[in-house]
Each structure stands twice: as structure tokens, then as C-alpha cells.
Design a protein around this motif. Structure first.
Motif, short mmCIF file in Angstrom:
data_model
loop_
_atom_site.label_atom_id
_atom_site.label_comp_id
_atom_site.label_asym_id
_atom_site.label_seq_id
_atom_site.Cartn_x
_atom_site.Cartn_y
_atom_site.Cartn_z
N ARG A 134 41.26 27.75 31.57
CA ARG A 134 41.11 26.56 32.42
C ARG A 134 41.72 26.79 33.81
NH1 ARG A 134 41.55 21.39 29.81
NH2 ARG A 134 41.21 20.62 31.91
N LEU A 135 42.88 27.46 33.86
CA LEU A 135 43.48 27.77 35.16
C LEU A 135 42.55 28.66 35.99
CD1 LEU A 135 47.16 28.42 34.05
CD2 LEU A 135 46.45 26.74 35.77
N MET A 136 42.01 29.71 35.36
CA MET A 136 41.12 30.62 36.07
C MET A 136 39.84 29.91 36.49
SD MET A 136 42.58 33.56 36.52
CE MET A 136 41.22 34.67 36.83
N GLN A 137 39.27 29.10 35.62
CA GLN A 137 38.06 28.36 35.99
C GLN A 137 38.33 27.44 37.18
OE1 GLN A 137 37.34 26.55 32.14
NE2 GLN A 137 35.42 27.67 31.93
N HIS A 138 39.47 26.79 37.16
CA HIS A 138 39.84 25.88 38.24
C HIS A 138 39.87 26.63 39.58
CE1 HIS A 138 41.45 22.02 39.58
NE2 HIS A 138 42.26 22.71 40.37
N LEU A 139 40.47 27.79 39.57
CA LEU A 139 40.51 28.59 40.80
C LEU A 139 39.11 29.06 41.18
CD1 LEU A 139 42.10 30.19 43.02
CD2 LEU A 139 41.92 32.12 41.45
N LEU A 140 38.42 29.69 40.26
CA LEU A 140 37.13 30.31 40.57
C LEU A 140 36.09 29.28 41.03
CD1 LEU A 140 36.95 32.91 37.67
CD2 LEU A 140 37.47 33.37 40.08
N THR A 141 36.08 28.11 40.42
CA THR A 141 35.11 27.10 40.84
C THR A 141 35.51 26.41 42.14
OG1 THR A 141 36.13 25.40 39.44
CG2 THR A 141 34.28 26.64 38.50
N GLY A 142 36.80 26.47 42.49
CA GLY A 142 37.27 25.80 43.70
C GLY A 142 37.20 26.64 44.96
N LEU A 143 36.99 27.94 44.82
CA LEU A 143 36.93 28.80 46.01
C LEU A 143 35.62 28.59 46.76
CD1 LEU A 143 38.42 32.12 44.61
CD2 LEU A 143 39.47 30.57 46.28
N ASP A 144 35.72 28.53 48.06
CA ASP A 144 34.57 28.32 48.94
C ASP A 144 33.69 29.57 48.97
OD1 ASP A 144 32.80 27.92 51.04
OD2 ASP A 144 34.35 27.49 52.53
N ARG A 145 32.50 29.48 48.37
CA ARG A 145 31.60 30.63 48.26
C ARG A 145 31.04 31.08 49.61
NH1 ARG A 145 32.95 29.39 44.14
NH2 ARG A 145 32.61 29.95 42.03
N SER A 146 31.12 30.21 50.61
CA SER A 146 30.64 30.65 51.93
C SER A 146 31.63 31.62 52.58
CB SER A 146 30.39 29.44 52.84
OG SER A 146 31.61 28.81 53.18
N ARG A 147 32.83 31.67 52.07
CA ARG A 147 33.84 32.58 52.59
C ARG A 147 34.23 33.66 51.59
NH1 ARG A 147 39.98 31.69 54.70
NH2 ARG A 147 40.28 33.90 55.18
N TRP A 148 34.63 33.27 50.41
CA TRP A 148 35.16 34.20 49.41
C TRP A 148 34.02 34.79 48.59
CZ3 TRP A 148 39.70 35.22 51.05
CH2 TRP A 148 40.47 34.22 51.65
N ARG A 149 33.93 36.11 48.57
CA ARG A 149 32.85 36.81 47.86
C ARG A 149 33.32 37.43 46.54
NH1 ARG A 149 28.98 34.37 50.25
NH2 ARG A 149 28.80 34.79 52.44
N GLU A 150 34.61 37.80 46.50
CA GLU A 150 35.15 38.46 45.32
C GLU A 150 36.57 37.99 45.05
OE1 GLU A 150 33.44 42.84 45.03
OE2 GLU A 150 34.52 42.50 46.92
N VAL A 151 37.00 38.19 43.80
CA VAL A 151 38.37 37.91 43.40
C VAL A 151 38.90 39.16 42.72
CG1 VAL A 151 39.88 36.47 41.98
CG2 VAL A 151 37.90 35.46 43.12
N VAL A 152 40.12 39.56 43.06
CA VAL A 152 40.76 40.72 42.44
C VAL A 152 42.08 40.28 41.81
CG1 VAL A 152 39.71 42.41 44.00
CG2 VAL A 152 41.94 41.43 44.56
N LEU A 153 42.56 41.11 40.91
CA LEU A 153 43.89 40.92 40.33
C LEU A 153 44.38 42.26 39.82
CD1 LEU A 153 43.68 40.93 36.93
CD2 LEU A 153 42.48 38.81 37.45
N TRP A 154 45.68 42.40 39.69
CA TRP A 154 46.30 43.60 39.16
C TRP A 154 46.96 43.27 37.83
CZ3 TRP A 154 46.12 48.41 41.41
CH2 TRP A 154 45.66 48.48 42.72
#
Length: 174
Positions: free
Chosen positions: A106-126
Motif C-alpha cells: 500500500r505504501l509503494m502503491q501510494h507513492l507510485l500512483t501519486g508521482l506525476d507521470r509528465s515528469r517522473w519516468r522511472e523509480v529506483v531503489l537500493w
């Protein structure tokens, strides 16, 4: 379960979740000496919440009135990532008592659905290379290794890998 923005008063609970998750998830991977003394850095959590940049986000997952998960994200600072289009999940931890109960997803979905697709193209993590459950969780969300590796010396040393996910419209289907 409620996902909401984190506030400074959440710092102690975030630190507790962070420390408990590290101790459970990274046992045998991160040095026992480091894990036994790690308290989740409550003062640092409070400072982070008070001084966040406008592009950084912190969310908590609440079960009842108890914080059981935490996510921190901001624009990627990796030199090989385009600074204006790659977002980074800096932290995503759930209390071990709530693993497999949906808080992390749910935390990850909240972030991923809330990011502005006109700006953010990818998400990374380590993440540590040798934590199969953690890597399986991120794989279930569409993250894959992009081949980038590093070593976190302060932890033992611990090999880490970067995972990457393209932002597409199908994020809501996670």
C-alpha cells in the motif's frame, strides 16, 4: 490500514519500525554488531520530517492508531540517473508484525500512483543483494535489477543492488 503523510510527531514510531524491520530483514546480511545497536535514528527521522525538500515525500501506514510502516522518497541523486525524471525510494520499511499484511504494498502503491507521470519516468531503489524476500517483494511490484551494484561499508560491508521500475499507467493494478 490508512496511508497518510508522515508528520514530525511520527519520528519515534518511524524509528521503531525502521529498527525492527532492519533487525528482522537483514539478520545474517548486515553485521550483528551494527544491527544490535541500531535504533532507527529517531532524531534524524524528526529532522528529516522538519527539513524535507518540496520534492521529497514521507508516508506512514497506520493500523488503528499505530504506525506500522514508513516510506521515504525523493528525486534520485545517483549520478547516472537523469535528475529530473528518476525518483528514488530511499526507505520502505514495515514492522515485522505486519509483514505480508499489505502495508508495504500500500505504501509503494501510494507513492507510485501519486508521482506525476509528465515528469517522473522511472523509480529506483537500493537493497541488499542477499535479501531474497525483500527482492521478491520489489519484483512483485515490477522492480528489476538494472545491473548497478555498490557496497555499503558501514554495514559490514554489504553488497547492494539497484532495482528500477518504469512508471506506466498500470501502477494502479499492483
Amino acid at each position: 490500514m490508512l496511508i497518510r503523510p508522515a508528520v514530525p510527531d511520527d519520528a519515534e514510531a518511524i524509528a521503531e519500525v525502521n529498527a525492527a524491520a532492519w533487525k528482522a530483514a537483514f539478520a545474517g546480511v548486515v553485521s550483528e554488531e551494527y544491527l544490535s545497536s541500531y535504533d532507527g535514528a529517531p532524531q534524524r527521522r524528526r529532522e528529516d520530517l522538519l527539513t524535507m525538500s518540496s520534492e521529497a515525500v514521507q508516508f506512514v501506514a497506520e493500523d488503528g492508531n499505530r504506525v506500522v510502516g514508513w516510506l521515504l522518497g525523493h528525486p534520485s541523486e545517483d549520478e547516472d540517473c537523469h535528475r529530473g525524471s528518476v525518483y528514488e525510494v530511499r526507505a520502505c520499511y514495515v514492522a515485522p508484525t505486519h509483514w505480508r499484511a499489505g502495508a508495504g504494498r500500500r505504501l509503494m502503491q501510494h507513492l507510485l500512483t501519486g508521482l506525476d507521470r509528465s515528469r517522473w519516468r522511472e523509480v529506483v531503489l537500493w537493497t541488499p543483494r542477499d535479501t531474497a524476500p525483500t527482492r521478491a517483494f520489489y519484483a512483485s511490484l515490477g522492480f528489476e535489477s538494472d545491473g548497478k551494484t555498490a557496497v555499503m561499508d558501514r554495514l559490514g560491508p554489504v553488497p547492494i543492488v539497484r532495482l528500477r521500475r518504469t512508471l506506466t499507467e498500470d501502477v494502479a493494478a499492483l
